[in-house]
Design an enzyme around this catalytic site. Sequence first.
Site, mmCIF file in Angstrom:
data_model
loop_
_atom_site.group_PDB
_atom_site.id
_atom_site.type_symbol
_atom_site.label_atom_id
_atom_site.label_comp_id
_atom_site.label_asym_id
_atom_site.label_seq_id
_atom_site.Cartn_x
_atom_site.Cartn_y
_atom_site.Cartn_z
ATOM 1 N N ASN A 13 -4.037 15.394 39.365
ATOM 2 C CA ASN A 13 -3.390 16.506 38.401
ATOM 3 C C ASN A 13 -2.026 15.892 38.221
ATOM 4 O O ASN A 13 -1.213 15.731 39.289
ATOM 5 C CB ASN A 13 -3.261 17.802 39.480
ATOM 6 C CG ASN A 13 -2.283 18.993 38.649
ATOM 7 O OD1 ASN A 13 -2.357 19.089 37.432
ATOM 8 N ND2 ASN A 13 -1.907 19.516 39.538
ATOM 9 N N GLY A 14 -1.498 15.936 36.801
ATOM 10 C CA GLY A 14 -0.395 15.364 36.783
ATOM 11 C C GLY A 14 -0.407 14.519 35.381
ATOM 12 O O GLY A 14 -1.234 14.418 34.844
ATOM 13 N N ASP A 45 5.943 39.174 27.899
ATOM 14 C CA ASP A 45 5.135 37.938 28.261
ATOM 15 C C ASP A 45 5.837 36.954 29.126
ATOM 16 O O ASP A 45 6.853 37.017 29.186
ATOM 17 C CB ASP A 45 4.937 37.235 26.728
ATOM 18 C CG ASP A 45 3.495 36.544 26.835
ATOM 19 O OD1 ASP A 45 2.746 36.424 27.991
ATOM 20 O OD2 ASP A 45 2.768 36.200 25.760
ATOM 21 N N ASP A 46 4.939 36.148 29.674
ATOM 22 C CA ASP A 46 5.496 35.310 30.659
ATOM 23 C C ASP A 46 6.467 34.183 30.065
ATOM 24 O O ASP A 46 7.407 33.767 30.691
ATOM 25 C CB ASP A 46 4.325 34.252 31.362
ATOM 26 C CG ASP A 46 3.319 33.878 30.390
ATOM 27 O OD1 ASP A 46 3.467 32.782 29.920
ATOM 28 O OD2 ASP A 46 2.237 34.692 30.461
ATOM 29 N N CYS A 59 -3.970 20.471 35.998
ATOM 30 C CA CYS A 59 -5.659 20.221 36.099
ATOM 31 C C CYS A 59 -5.617 21.071 37.660
ATOM 32 O O CYS A 59 -4.754 21.249 38.364
ATOM 33 C CB CYS A 59 -6.088 18.782 36.326
ATOM 34 S SG CYS A 59 -5.998 18.064 34.845
ATOM 35 N N GLY A 62 -7.680 24.412 34.155
ATOM 36 C CA GLY A 62 -8.243 23.764 33.389
ATOM 37 C C GLY A 62 -9.797 23.917 33.010
ATOM 38 O O GLY A 62 -10.798 24.189 33.689
ATOM 39 N N TYR A 66 3.795 30.928 34.904
ATOM 40 C CA TYR A 66 2.275 30.826 34.066
ATOM 41 C C TYR A 66 1.179 30.210 34.726
ATOM 42 O O TYR A 66 -0.111 30.587 34.677
ATOM 43 C CB TYR A 66 2.575 30.144 32.878
ATOM 44 C CG TYR A 66 1.218 30.368 32.001
ATOM 45 C CD1 TYR A 66 0.855 31.169 31.093
ATOM 46 C CD2 TYR A 66 0.534 29.039 31.698
ATOM 47 C CE1 TYR A 66 -0.127 31.487 30.521
ATOM 48 C CE2 TYR A 66 -0.602 29.074 30.872
ATOM 49 C CZ TYR A 66 -1.035 30.157 30.188
ATOM 50 O OH TYR A 66 -2.140 30.353 29.881
#
Length: 492
Positions: A101-102, A365-366, A2, A28, A257
Amino acid sequence: MCGIIGIVGRTSVGAALYDALTVLQHRGQDAAGIATVDGSALRLHKANGLVRDVFAESNMRHLTGRYGIGHCRYPTAGSEGSAEAQPFYVNSPFGLALAHNGNLTNSEALRQELFEQDRRHINTGSDSEVLLNIFAHELQLQAHLRLETEHVFKAIGGVHQRCVGGYAVAALVLGLGVVAFRDPHGIRPLVLGVRSTPDGDEHAVASESVALDLLGFRRLRDVAPGEAVVIGLDGSLHARQCAPARAHTPCIFEYVYLARPDSMIEDVSVYKARLRMGECLARKILRLRPDHDIDCVMPIPDTSRTAALPLANLLGVPYREGFVKNRYVGRTFIMPGQGERVKSVRRKLNAIELEFRNKVVLLVDDSIVRGTTSRQIIQMARDAGARKVYFASAAPPVRHPNIYGIDMPAVSELVAHGRSEAEVQDLLGADWLVYQDLDDLVAAVAEGNERLSAFDTSCFSGHYVTGVDDGYLERIAAERNDLAKQSRRKAS
């Protein structure tokens, strides 16, 4: 994953919170919310949707006050309904709002404690509401009519003793200001900034420094693991270490990412870290295939571009843009169900056939999580006329779920779980598959900050720095698989 922002300003901060959330939107896309305080009144608006869709002009006129917090969410725990949108609010003690966030790994035990011991009711399935009520209870234990910063620090010390997991928090305490704190391992990011005005300093905290850049705040530093910061209404800044020192292990997937390339996390440039990831991957390819037949290197937009360019340079082959991205389709990693991810890939990317025709292409790609998107992109390259399709991942194989705030799926849905790299290569349909080595990834990120010696690499290594209770991984696997998510969406 988030995005959070908190500001104490000298004038109304509603518009600044909105602007900050727009540059944190990549963290998010499920819901967004803003809470501000005007005098003794808390103003709150939140709903499902993108930031631009949640907040109309009428909402913004209502969000007055010179301190506030904002949040953009994608669901990690709990359901995906509008009730899960943040910030959450409780009126006792003092009036508190919190954005998180978490992910808490002991949220079920805490939920029971809150009901049986603290006499608090949790209304949603969100661990963020659990965290808010733990904080509220610990603050209430201070039992003072006048709240001081010392009481807040003691309360956060109690939060750290009770809560396990990865968390970064921005909270409002009415009459006091903005409070921010971070888990003792520093898994989830949180950065502190300052902006000078004729009336005095303003301070902000955010998930990424890019939000501070947009608003003209100077990045001061990252909030330390286990540290709490109180930004007073008078512009004062107070900081205290509220948890004993533990191993500092920021999430390495932020650099792979999650974060924007123009952000600084732990004094490391995300952009520079990704450049080094590409260099490390190129050196591995040259070790494995010094006489490679690669004609060109192509990134899969957008995150892998930074790594693909130095990779092509070191291999001595052209860098080409083979896919054009539709900017109006969200990130497939955050798509809520497998069916949506499958449908979204061709809506999201279109191949430029001239760049593929009769060539041996190395797609970069990552990372590779489920493999669904990678498999379709490899087929798109073949359909466009590629003679051979090689695939390179700037990250190691994702073999384990993330339990600290990234909604990686059940292990049964991770393409690399329980499979060798050769087996994954066959499943994806690539002529050759090469992954980054974990040691090289760690070195690529740590090079920017000599104080960093370890990271949370759990999704690659299966090592969880906080430990994992028996049955926890099985429980989250049941919650996170696509069938369970579809059932929750129907229920909401």
